[in-house]
Design a protein around this motif. Structure first.
Motif, PDB file in Angstrom:
ATOM      1  N   ASN A 206       0.829  -1.207   0.000  1.00 41.11           N
ATOM      2  CA  ASN A 206       0.000   0.000   0.000  1.00 41.11           C
ATOM      3  C   ASN A 206       0.862   1.255   0.000  1.00 41.11           C
ATOM      4  N   ARG A 207       0.408   2.264  -0.744  1.00 41.31           N
ATOM      5  CA  ARG A 207       1.093   3.549  -0.782  1.00 41.31           C
ATOM      6  C   ARG A 207       0.063   4.675  -0.813  1.00 41.31           C
ATOM      7  N   LYS A 208       0.517   5.893  -0.525  1.00 34.76           N
ATOM      8  CA  LYS A 208      -0.322   7.086  -0.606  1.00 34.76           C
ATOM      9  C   LYS A 208       0.479   8.209  -1.240  1.00 34.76           C
TER      10      LYS A 208
ATOM     11  N   LYS B  75      -4.817   6.792  -2.577  1.00 36.91           N
ATOM     12  CA  LYS B  75      -4.229   5.492  -2.255  1.00 36.91           C
ATOM     13  C   LYS B  75      -3.881   4.764  -3.553  1.00 36.91           C
TER      14      LYS B  75
ATOM     15  N   GLN C 102      -1.043   1.287  -5.146  1.00 38.08           N
ATOM     16  CA  GLN C 102      -0.229   0.125  -4.825  1.00 38.08           C
ATOM     17  C   GLN C 102       1.063   0.159  -5.622  1.00 38.08           C
TER      18      GLN C 102
ATOM     19  N   GLY D 176      -7.802   2.024  -3.453  1.00 41.12           N
ATOM     20  CA  GLY D 176      -6.408   1.859  -3.838  1.00 41.12           C
ATOM     21  C   GLY D 176      -5.975   0.449  -4.161  1.00 41.12           C
ATOM     22  N   MET D 177      -6.920  -0.467  -4.394  1.00 42.02           N
ATOM     23  CA  MET D 177      -6.525  -1.864  -4.565  1.00 42.02           C
ATOM     24  C   MET D 177      -7.125  -2.561  -5.780  1.00 42.02           C
TER      25      MET D 177
END
Length: 389
Positions: A44-46, A55, A57, A88-89
């Motif tokens: 996960n990243r932001k 968000k 990935q 975000g996924m």
């Protein structure tokens, strides 16, 4: 009555001192930062842009190490219309991320996978800004190789990839786009610029290598979009166009499963010296090879019952006329076609699946190898069965 127990003042002071010393050691141990764990895989990243948090990935190969300062190649992947959102996924469930899960050994790249917000499109300026910001953030943090930065996208992400290719033409070592083009399905008026729009993109991209994939029966993003871009690029560029015969919109599943694609990407670097000369390739790729008709005697030699390594029936092959058929353990019957005398494929199945015949030194059939793009199983022949009329 039990007599009172008295403690010596000296012993009391020593005890307090020991407790204070131990407490200080514990406090120092707690305050010492723990070594950072080595994380790989999907993470996960932001990224924050103008106060808005997005968000997304990233993917790090298993042998990626933060402390070795190795510069890894990096890919920016833009998903399609159906994966938009804010969690975000979802974008990791389709296209390149899915193939990376199947074949991580083929993809020694850092992969940045931003997510387009709903109801936006990748061609919206704020979404393009976010995608580049995510790429730049991860490139800096992970010490990725700026000379090996690649761009790819599918469907709506293909639209976005063409925009980024035009906006940042000196950023990409190579570009791969599946089911994309410059004529957005949500902006049909762009077709009025069919005579000029592809040329604008081609002039910006220059000789950056481009590989396009498209299904011949795509009714969402018409193959004509890829054909027009190929025509515009081939005058002075480096472009490949593979049209998958009979495929509809989902050409990316086949494209990212091409073992040559990651090798092709890695073969290119930004600002090569000398600069490559223009090169073009346009291929029509059939879903399956042209079937061969084998004599009945060869088919009869294959007829029989085949068992897996645990002794369970895996398949029974039989012949009807000049057709070889397979019955699975559940009774389902499937047609087989010959690619050669030793290789068969399923005309209604996966393009990658094969049944490979094994023979002994005398040429007798001893077993089959069931092989797809992920694994293989060996089936031993146990007995023959009669031909079904």
């Amino acid at each position: 009555m039990r007599p009172d127990r008295k403690t010596s003042p000296g012993l009391f002071c020593i005890g307090v001192a020991l407790l204070l010393l131990a407490g200080g050691q514990i406090a120092r141990a707690k305050s010492k930062p723990a070594p950072a764990s080595q994380e790989t895989g999907f993470l996960n990243r932001k990224v924050v842009i103008k106060g808005v948090t997005y968000k997304f990935q990233i993917y790090l190969p298993e042998d990626f190490r933060r402390d070795d300062r190795k510069q890894w190649p990096i890919i920016l992947f833009l998903h399609g219309r159906g994966e938009r959102g804010g969690e975000g996924m979802w974008q990791t469930q389709i296209g390149l991320p899915l193939q990376v899960r199947d074949h991580p050994e083929r993809w020694p790249f850092i992969i940045v996978m931003p997510q387009c917000r709903y109801p936006n499109f990748w061609t919206d300026p704020e979404m393009l800004t976010m995608a580049i910001a995510a790429l730049d953030q991860e490139t800096a943090e992970l010490h990725a190789d700026p000379l090996r930065t690649y761009l790819t996208g599918i469907s709506m992400g293909g639209y976005g990839a063409w925009e980024l290719a035009k906006m940042y033409p000196r950023k990409w070592a190579a570009i791969a786009i599946a089911a994309g083009g410059p004529f957005w399905s949500y902006a049909p008026e762009r077709w009025q610029q069919a005579a000029t729009l592809p040329g604008e993109y081609a002039r910006a991209v220059g000789r950056t290598p481009v590989w396009m994939f498209h299904g011949s029966e795509d009714n969402v993003v018409p193959p004509r979009e890829a054909e027009l871009m190929y025509t515009a690029l081939k005058a002075n560029g480096n472009v490949r166009l593979w049209i998958y015969q009979g495929l509809h919109h989902d050409s990316w599943a086949r494209a990212y499963n091409e073992p040559e694609l990651p090798k092709w990407l890695l073969a290119h670097r930004l600002n090569p010296k000398p600069e490559p000369q223009p090169a073009t390739e346009r291929l029509l790729i059939p879903i399956h090879p042209a079937p061969q008709k084998l004599p009945p005697a060869i088919l009869d030699a294959l007829v029989g019952e085949y068992r897996d390594s645990a002794g369970h029936i895996a398949a029974t092959l039989f012949r009807q006329g000049d057709q070889l058929l397979e019955k699975d353990p559940h009774g389902e019957i499937t047609e087989l076609e010959a690619e050669s005398q030793s290789s068969f494929f399923y005309p209604n199945g996966s393009v990658w699946t094969r049944l490979v015949v094994e023979r002994d030194a005398q040429g007798r059939v001893t077993g089959l190898v069931f092989r797809d793009d992920r694994h293989e199983e060996k089936w031993e022949r146990t007995k023959t069965v009669a031909r079904t009329p």
